[in-house]
Design an enzyme around this catalytic site. Structure first.
Site, PDB file in Angstrom:
ATOM      1  N   HIS A  82       9.631  45.264  62.035  1.00 11.87           N
ATOM      2  CA  HIS A  82       8.444  44.436  61.837  1.00 11.87           C
ATOM      3  C   HIS A  82       7.203  45.320  61.863  1.00 11.87           C
ATOM      4  O   HIS A  82       7.074  46.189  62.709  1.00 11.87           O
ATOM      5  CB  HIS A  82       8.343  43.370  62.935  1.00 11.87           C
ATOM      6  CG  HIS A  82       7.488  42.212  62.555  1.00 11.87           C
ATOM      7  ND1 HIS A  82       7.979  41.094  61.934  1.00 11.87           N
ATOM      8  CD2 HIS A  82       6.160  42.003  62.694  1.00 11.87           C
ATOM      9  CE1 HIS A  82       6.988  40.240  61.708  1.00 11.87           C
ATOM     10  NE2 HIS A  82       5.877  40.764  62.164  1.00 11.87           N
ATOM     11  N   ASP A 161       4.315  29.745  66.313  1.00  9.81           N
ATOM     12  CA  ASP A 161       3.724  30.935  65.678  1.00  9.81           C
ATOM     13  C   ASP A 161       3.414  30.647  64.217  1.00  9.81           C
ATOM     14  O   ASP A 161       2.376  31.058  63.705  1.00  9.81           O
ATOM     15  CB  ASP A 161       4.665  32.143  65.784  1.00  9.81           C
ATOM     16  CG  ASP A 161       4.132  33.307  64.947  1.00  9.81           C
ATOM     17  OD1 ASP A 161       3.036  33.790  65.268  1.00  9.81           O
ATOM     18  OD2 ASP A 161       4.767  33.687  63.954  1.00  9.81           O
ATOM     19  N   ARG A 168      -4.832  31.434  62.331  1.00 11.16           N
ATOM     20  CA  ARG A 168      -5.529  32.700  62.621  1.00 11.16           C
ATOM     21  C   ARG A 168      -5.972  33.382  61.331  1.00 11.16           C
ATOM     22  O   ARG A 168      -7.032  33.999  61.267  1.00 11.16           O
ATOM     23  CB  ARG A 168      -4.604  33.646  63.406  1.00 11.16           C
ATOM     24  CG  ARG A 168      -4.421  33.251  64.855  1.00 11.16           C
ATOM     25  CD  ARG A 168      -3.269  34.029  65.483  1.00 11.16           C
ATOM     26  NE  ARG A 168      -3.461  35.451  65.459  1.00 11.16           N
ATOM     27  CZ  ARG A 168      -2.466  36.335  65.267  1.00 11.16           C
ATOM     28  NH1 ARG A 168      -1.214  35.940  65.104  1.00 11.16           N
ATOM     29  NH2 ARG A 168      -2.717  37.624  65.261  1.00 11.16           N
ATOM     30  N   SER A 183       2.817  36.855  68.671  1.00  4.75           N
ATOM     31  CA  SER A 183       3.257  36.410  67.348  1.00  4.75           C
ATOM     32  C   SER A 183       4.482  37.210  66.901  1.00  4.75           C
ATOM     33  O   SER A 183       5.514  36.648  66.503  1.00  4.75           O
ATOM     34  CB  SER A 183       2.102  36.585  66.357  1.00  4.75           C
ATOM     35  OG  SER A 183       2.552  36.527  65.032  1.00  4.75           O
ATOM     36  N   LYS A 187       8.847  35.837  67.264  1.00  6.57           N
ATOM     37  CA  LYS A 187       9.773  35.779  66.117  1.00  6.57           C
ATOM     38  C   LYS A 187      10.957  36.707  66.332  1.00  6.57           C
ATOM     39  O   LYS A 187      12.090  36.368  66.004  1.00  6.57           O
ATOM     40  CB  LYS A 187       9.047  36.211  64.840  1.00  6.57           C
ATOM     41  CG  LYS A 187       8.061  35.180  64.337  1.00  6.57           C
ATOM     42  CD  LYS A 187       7.465  35.606  63.026  1.00  6.57           C
ATOM     43  CE  LYS A 187       6.470  36.722  63.184  1.00  6.57           C
ATOM     44  NZ  LYS A 187       5.092  36.393  62.929  1.00  6.57           N
TER      45      LYS A 187
END
Ligand code: URA
Length: 438
Positions: A82, A161, A168, A183, A187
């Site tokens: 990520h 999220d 956001r 966030s 996940k």
């Protein structure tokens, strides 16, 4: 409990309790707390920050807002990656197939564009027919069948999220350490992979502008992940100029295909090899980074990674012809060259400005319902270290709607800094954080 009291408490700078954070997350997810109150609280968090305990409570409340995916139906050690968001960051698109072709199952949940940064899901949607909204069953079956799946966060994975991320994006509350950590990690914890490599971006195009902030974010996320039983590695990487040359959805997929064809930009290849090697190490497929790197280079050379990408596209309903023939991607109707008024070496390219220029051309969202123009974006012609002469083009803009073209052109010009002295580009990988060196 009342949400207005919680907003006031955070606005005054106090720490929120676990119960207050859970009240906010539950209420916003089930719709009893409206967008305007959630936005106010996010802004208060943005200015006042959260301590480690609050960040952990926020992460776990977001995990518990939905289901955790059970990936035990996939054989082997599952790895994920990520990025905290950059400009021109198409790494997941080339890296996923490289790692899968090297033998490690890749179960990757990706996001959409956020602020001035693009998102893998938006980018992959530029391939005709491509489905990214997969059911949990499809996600697991695809990994078992072709070794890789990239899917958007289903409504069941950290739905809090999903809602907060979209809010956001349009309320200028993205670049906060706790909000990013919660966030990303909600996940990653919910989506079930055994090992996760994080790419924590630092610099002008990143949400964290300094090495200290990026390192703190990296440590916070590694410690949350390890605490939840995942094997974690975080790379702190330079986003002081965009990655590669292409910024914009289909433009970035095309550049990722170039990488898989062995013709990609050096920085995109280097970062993919580095992150991929750590993913292969976590998957226990290889014992050393150098062996893993060699394998990744070989799957590019023998085209197995490209084939893997085509298999993934096909199984997710996309047209694999797009991978063999990128000419099929929809093209922007217009292009405009941005011409330099200076002569010298490119010293710096402000990536956020480049990202914002791409947004102005239509490559991102202005509000939650905006529709992205897949073919809009920017192709850099000059990168840091290159020489440019007055009158030469530094970038090419792709657009269909000319409404913001002048503003976009000005942003590109102001993003470039030129100097008389020769410039050596900065290091790409700045630090590697694991539980053992924190
Ligand atoms: N990526 C995420 O998933 N969340 C953020 O907040 C930033 C980057």
């Amino acid at each position: 409990m009342r949400i207005s009291d919680i907003i006031l408490k955070k606005r005054k700078g106090y720490s929120l309790s676990k119960e207050e954070i859970e009240f906010f997350i539950d209420g916003y997810t089930n719709g009893s707390i409206p967008d305007y109150q959630a936005s106010a609280l996010l802004m208060a968090i943005f200015f006042r920050g959260m301590d480690r305990e609050e960040t952990l409570s926020l992460t776990m409340a977001m995990v518990n807002s939905g289901n955790r995916i059970d990936l035990s139906g996939i054989k082997g050690i599952k790895v994920d990656k990520h990025s905290t968001g950059g400009v021109g960051d198409k790494i997941s698109i080339c890296l996923g197939p490289m790692v899968a072709a090297a033998g490690a199952p890749v179960a990757k949940m990706s996001g959409r564009g956020l602020g001035h940064t693009g998102g893998t899901i938006d980018k992959l949607e530029s391939i005709n027919g491509m489905r990214l909204n997969l059911t949990q069953e499809e996600f697991i079956n695809n990994v078992n069948e072709v070794g890789i799946s990239i899917a958007s966060q289903t409504g069941k994975i950290a739905p809090a999220d999903k809602k907060i991320y979209a809010l956001r994006d349009v309320t200028a509350t993205v670049d906060n350490l706790s909000l990013i950590a919660a966030s990303v990690m909600s996940k990653k914890i919910a989506s079930g992979a055994d090992g996760v490599v994080l790419d924590v971006k630092m610099g002008s195009g990143a949400f964290m502008k300094t090495i200290d902030d990026a390192t703190e974010l990296a440590k916070e996320m590694v410690s949350i992940g390890e605490g939840a039983g995942k094997h974690m590695v975080a790379l702190v990487t330079n986003m002081d100029e965009p990655l590669g040359y292409n910024i914009g959805n289909s433009l970035e997929v095309i550049e990722a295909i170039d990488v898989l064809n062995g013709k990609g930009p050096e920085d995109v290849l280097e970062l993919s090899l580095e992150i991929g090697s750590y993913m292969l190490l976590l998957s226990k497929k290889f014992n050393s980074l150098s062996e893993a790197r060699e394998k990744l280079l070989s799957v590019i050379e023998n085209k197995q990674a490209l084939l893997k990408f085509k298999e993934m596209v096909k199984i997710q309903g996309g047209d694999p012809e797009f991978i063999d023939n990128p000419e099929l991607f929809k093209k922007a109707k217009n292009t405009l060259k941005v011409i330099s008024s200076n002569t010298g070496y490119i010293k710096h390219i402000d990536s956020e400005e480049i990202g914002r220029a791409a947004l102005l051309l239509g490559a991102g969202r202005e509000n939650k319902d905006s529709i992205i123009d897949m073919s809009a974006g920017v192709k850099l012609i000059k990168k840091v270290g290159n020489f440019v002469s007055e009158g030469e083009a530094i970038a090419l803009l792709y657009y269909n709607d000319s409404g913001n073209i002048e503003e976009a052109r000005e942003k590109i010009l102001s993003a470039y800094t030129v100097t008389e002295k020769k410039v050596t580009p900065s290091k790409l990988i700045l630090d590697v954080i694991t539980k053992d060196n924190m």
